[in-house]
Structure formats: structure tokens, C-alpha cells
Design an enzyme around this catalytic site. Structure first.
Site, short mmCIF file in Angstrom:
data_model
loop_
_atom_site.label_atom_id
_atom_site.label_comp_id
_atom_site.label_asym_id
_atom_site.label_seq_id
_atom_site.Cartn_x
_atom_site.Cartn_y
_atom_site.Cartn_z
N LYS A 198 0.83 -1.21 0.00
CA LYS A 198 0.00 0.00 0.00
C LYS A 198 0.87 1.26 0.00
CE LYS A 198 -3.05 3.10 0.74
NZ LYS A 198 -4.16 3.45 -0.12
N CYS A 252 -3.15 11.13 1.49
CA CYS A 252 -2.45 9.85 1.27
C CYS A 252 -1.08 10.05 0.63
CB CYS A 252 -3.31 8.97 0.36
SG CYS A 252 -4.95 8.74 1.01
N1 SAJ Z 1 -1.17 15.01 -8.77
C1 SAJ Z 1 -0.28 15.69 -9.59
N2 SAJ Z 1 0.02 15.15 -10.81
C2 SAJ Z 1 -0.55 13.99 -11.23
C3 SAJ Z 1 -1.44 13.30 -10.39
C4 SAJ Z 1 -1.73 13.83 -9.15
O1 SAJ Z 1 0.26 16.75 -9.25
O2 SAJ Z 1 -0.25 13.58 -12.36
C5 SAJ Z 1 -1.48 15.56 -7.44
C6 SAJ Z 1 -2.97 15.86 -7.29
O3 SAJ Z 1 -3.29 17.12 -7.80
C7 SAJ Z 1 -3.13 15.77 -5.79
C8 SAJ Z 1 -2.15 14.66 -5.40
O4 SAJ Z 1 -1.25 14.55 -6.48
O5 SAJ Z 1 -2.73 16.97 -5.16
C9 SAJ Z 1 -2.78 13.33 -5.11
O6 SAJ Z 1 -3.82 13.05 -6.01
P1 SAJ Z 1 -4.06 11.62 -6.68
O7 SAJ Z 1 -5.21 11.71 -7.60
O8 SAJ Z 1 -2.79 11.13 -7.26
O9 SAJ Z 1 -4.33 10.64 -5.46
P2 SAJ Z 1 -5.34 10.62 -4.18
O10 SAJ Z 1 -4.58 11.12 -3.00
O11 SAJ Z 1 -6.65 11.23 -4.45
O12 SAJ Z 1 -5.57 9.01 -4.05
C10 SAJ Z 1 -4.43 8.16 -3.92
C11 SAJ Z 1 -4.57 6.98 -4.89
N3 SAJ Z 1 -3.33 6.23 -4.95
C12 SAJ Z 1 -2.74 5.91 -6.12
O13 SAJ Z 1 -3.19 6.25 -7.19
C13 SAJ Z 1 -1.49 5.10 -6.04
C14 SAJ Z 1 -5.72 6.07 -4.43
O14 SAJ Z 1 -5.79 4.90 -5.25
C15 SAJ Z 1 -5.53 5.65 -2.97
O15 SAJ Z 1 -6.62 4.86 -2.51
C16 SAJ Z 1 -5.47 6.92 -2.12
O16 SAJ Z 1 -4.34 7.71 -2.57
C17 SAJ Z 1 -5.29 6.52 -0.67
O17 SAJ Z 1 -6.26 6.70 0.11
O18 SAJ Z 1 -4.23 5.98 -0.33
#
Ligand code: SAJ
Length: 411
Positions: A198, A252
């Protein structure tokens, strides 16, 4: 099966609702308001699709666990910023709350994200205060959640899952239970590997975003468009670079890498990636300073404080650090977000936020920001500048658009 789900937030409630289709489910939450709402079949937060399931489900809610066959812990794991460690206080108190009701033959599942080894070293000793012994009298497994806010229901049903039991019997029981609603594949392992997997998933994403951010900064120096470059690089069958942005938020990805490294002395790339992503709000502010150079008492307008597009959640948002830094540097900051309702700073209506502004700074990629007519929107601005950190605005008109990661050559 009678299942008691402890913690009725973004993960616990959908899990409880999905389980309630084939099991008797009691949801438990300390917040009386949440318990009352669920008993009245009203959603305590917004997430597509859940409302309908709640209305038709037989779930009941309570402030304390009751005797059951299975207990699933879905409480948050905050980040202890001071020592950069997982703060397990809610996981511990949830485990404590089971002690008076746990019986021989019960299964306890931890869905909350924990640091490696925590289930065996922290949760087991608490549960054993009941005089029951793990493996002999009760079963224990870790089944980390993987759903993404905004698409939780679909992902909870269709994503593959990892289940790590403390022994084979625990793994099997947990797999049988989750098979009642998971359509993805369920892979099994030991309990500590499941915890590690995880944390690796979210750390991988954090490092990938840090790489995209570093690429964006280099691209500006070189004078090319990183967004085009990334989309071209991603045409390679083994390359998948994520998107640059103003930093990483959410509860997360911005914190889980620290859970992974908290007890290690050998981490380099993970720490560096965290540092790069944490510096992005300052990098964005430096760009704002360049854009507004020479303007007296500059006003800036922040578009979006949610941690990512199209959600109403501002936890760990990079917008907060950006706003704090901007205020410290003497900027007058107004903030507009169409979805977020509660934030540390006051939120303003769109027209007031833009009026007399010297620069609109897009922090969040809400769909709404993609469809604005910026020429019209900026008619009341003092200076028509837009700094787009998410590449959501097209240059079509008489305003100065600066996009993160697009070098001068393209201005
Ligand atoms: N972000 C970027 N660039 C990207 C993707 C995301 O800057 O290309 C930023 C987003 O704007 C945001 C942050 O990263 O600020 C996180 O967003 P996210 O969409 O990547 O993830 P979360 O936090 O909404 O959800 C993640 C997910 N983990 C993965 O994709 C590995 C989700 O599957 C998990 O269940 C969740 O964390 C968790 O609860 O752990």
C-alpha cells in the site's frame, strides 16, 4: 455474517454499504452527527453513487462497536508532522474499542493505512488485552483500500485488492468476505507485505509526480513545453510520466511516503521526491512574483483550493502553503473554489475574487476552470495575467498566460 465497520468516512462508509448488500452491517463512528445521518439514510459527505445505495440498504449506525463476526477498521491515520511518522492514535483507539466485544472466532480487518509492521506490533497487543490470542482465538488481516475519491464506488468494486493475513486462515476468511462485493482479482500475501505494498503504491506516485515537476522546471530553462514533451514520451510503451503541478496534496500521497521511511536510515529518493513536491508552492509563488513585478500592492486570485480537481476536499492542499507564502510576501489574496465549503481562509464569489486582480493563479484543475471565457472573466481585473499550474487554460485572447512547464520560447 454480522460485520461491524469502524470509521464511516470516505472509505468506511462505502465499504460498509457494499458489504451490506450480502451481510448484516453495523457502522460505527464517534461522530454522533454522522451516526444520526446514516440512520436517517442521509449521506454525511458527497461521493457519487453512494446516496442511492444508502437509501436502499439495511445498514444501521452506532457510536460504539457491538458484538459481531467481523470488525473492519477504516479510521484515518494522520501524519505526525513533527516526527514525520504515522500517527496511529485512531487505529489504536478503534482496536481498543473492540476489546470489550471481541469473541472467539472473530475476524479483525485493518483497512486504515499503517506503517510497516504496525498490525502485528501495535494492533495485536491491544486486541490481546481481551485475553484472546491471535491465530488461536481470533483472526487478523490487512486489506488496504485503493479507491480514489470521486470514483470510490467503481474502484472499490472493480480494482484488484491485496489481502495479507496474519496466518492463512485469516487471509482466507478475509478473501471470502471481500469476494462478496469485489469484482477485481484478490491477491493474497502476508500482513506486513500488504502494509508495505500500500505504501509503495502511493510513494511510487509521489516520486513520479516529483519527476514530472523537475522535468517542468528544466523545460522552462530549456524553453520547451513539458506538457507536449510528456505526452510524447508517454507514447513509449514502457513510459508513464504523471503531470506536473503546484505540489501534491490529499491525505495519502503527500504523507504515506513518510510512513514507509519512518523507521529506515537509508532513504534518499523518497525523501528527495517529497522535498521537490513540497517546494512547488514556493516555485509557483516565484513565478507570480516575476509576473507581478513592479505592481504596487498586488492582488492575486487563487482558483481552487481543493487538493485536486473536481473534489471538495482541501486536506493537505498545496494551495494552503502557496497562500500563506503569498500573504507573507505582501500579496493581497482572494480565493475562489466552486466545490470546497470549509477552508482556513475565507472563500469569495467568482466576481469579487477576480475584480481588480493582478494575476489569477490556477492551483486546482476543476473542470469549471477549463471552460471559463478568460477574456470576459478578466474584464474587471487590474492586470490580465493568468498563471496556470495545471495546463487547463488555452491561450485565446488578450491576456497574458503563463503555464507551469512551458518555456519562454512558447510565450
Ligand atoms: N497530482 C499531480 N500530478 C498527477 C497526479 C496527481 O500533481 O499527475 C497531485 C494531485 O493534484 C493531488 C495529489 O497529487 O494533489 C494526489 O492526487 P491523486 O489523484 O494522485 O491521489 P489521491 O490522493 O486522491 O488518491 C491516492 C490513490 N493512490 C494511487 O493512485 C497510487 C488512491 O488509489 C488511494 O486509494 C489513495 O491515494 C489513498 O487513500 O491511499
Amino acid at each position: 455474517m454480522k460485520v461491524c465497520v469502524i470509521g464511516l468516512g470516505y472509505i468506511g462508509l462505502p465499504t460498509a454499504l457494499l458489504l451490506s448488500e450480502k451481510n448484516e452491517v453495523i457502522g460505527v463512528d464517534l461522530k454522533k452527527d454522522t451516526v444520526d445521518k446514516i440512520n436517517k439514510k442521509t449521506m454525511p459527505f458527497e461521493e457519487p453513487g453512494l446516496d442511492n445505495i444508502l437509501k436502499g440498504s439495511g445498514i444501521t449506525a452506532n457510536c460504539k462497536p457491538v458484538p459481531a463476526d467481523v470488525f473492519i477498521i477504516c479510521v484515518p491515520t494522520p501524519f505526525d508532522k513533527e516526527v514525520r511518522m504515522a500517527d496511529l492514535r485512531f487505529v489504536k483507539s478503534a482496536a481498543e474499542s473492540i476489546v470489550p466485544v471481541i469473541k472467539k472466532g472473530n475476524l479483525v480487518v485493518i483497512e486504515s493505512t499503517v506503517s510497516p509492521g504496525a498490525c502485528a506490533k501495535v494492533v495485536v497487543p491491544i486486541l490481546e488485552k481481551s485475553e484472546l490470542k491471535v491465530k488461536k482465538d481470533f483472526y487478523l488481516a490487512h486489506c488496504p483500500e485503493r479507491a480514489i475519491p470521486g470514483n470510490t464506488l467503481n474502484e472499490m468494486v472493480n480494482n484488484d485488492r491485496i489481502i495479507g493475513g496474519i496466518d492463512e486462515a485469516s487471509t482466507k476468511m478475509t478473501k471470502d468476505l471481500y469476494s462478496t462485493f469485489v469484482k477485481g482479482n484478490i491477491f493474497t500475501t502476508d500482513i506486513t507485505t500488504a502494509e508495505f505494498v500500500k505504501l509503495m503504491e502511493n510513494t511510487y506516485r509521489d516520486i513520479n509526480i516529483a519527476l514530472a515537476n523537475e522535468f517542468a522546471i528544466i523545460a522552462e530553462d530549456v524553453g520547451i513545453d513539458i506538457w507536449e514533451a510528456i505526452s510524447l514520451a508517454n507514447r513509449h510503451p514502457r513510459v508513464n510520466i504523471l503531470r506536473p503541478g503546484p505540489g501534491v496534496g490529499g491525505h495519502c500521497i503527500a504523507v504515506d511516503p513518510w510512513f514507509l521511511t519512518e523507521n529506515s536510515t537509508k532513504c534518499k529518493i523518497i525523501n528527495t521526491a517529497r522535498e521537490i513536491n513540497d517546494c512547488m508552492p514556493a516555485y509557483v509563488l516565484h513565478k507570480v512574483k516575476e509576473i507581478t513585478k513592479g505592481i504596487e500592492s498586488p492582488k492575486i486570485t487563487v482558483f481552487g483550493v481543493a487538493y485536486k480537481g473536481n473534489v471538495d476536499d482541501a486536506r493537505e492542499t498545496p494551495a494552503l502553503k502557496f497562500i500563506k507564502l503569498a500573504e507573507k510576501e505582501g500579496f493581497n489574496v482572494s480565493i475562489y473554489d466552486p466545490l470546497v465549503k470549509h477552508f482556513e481562509y475565507p472563500l469569495t464569489g467568482l466576481d469579487d475574487a477576480v475584480k481588480d486582480t493582478d494575476c489569477v493563479v490556477i492551483i486546482t484543475d476543476h473542470n469549471e476552470f477549463k471552460h471559463f471565457d478568460y477574456n470576459r472573466l478578466l474584464s474587471t481585473a487590474r492586470h490580465k495575467n493568468v498563471l496556470d499550474t495545471r495546463n487547463v487554460v488555452a491561450q485565446n485572447g488578450m491576456f497574458n498566460l503563463v503555464t507551469l512547464g512551458k518555456g519562454k520560447y512558447f510565450d
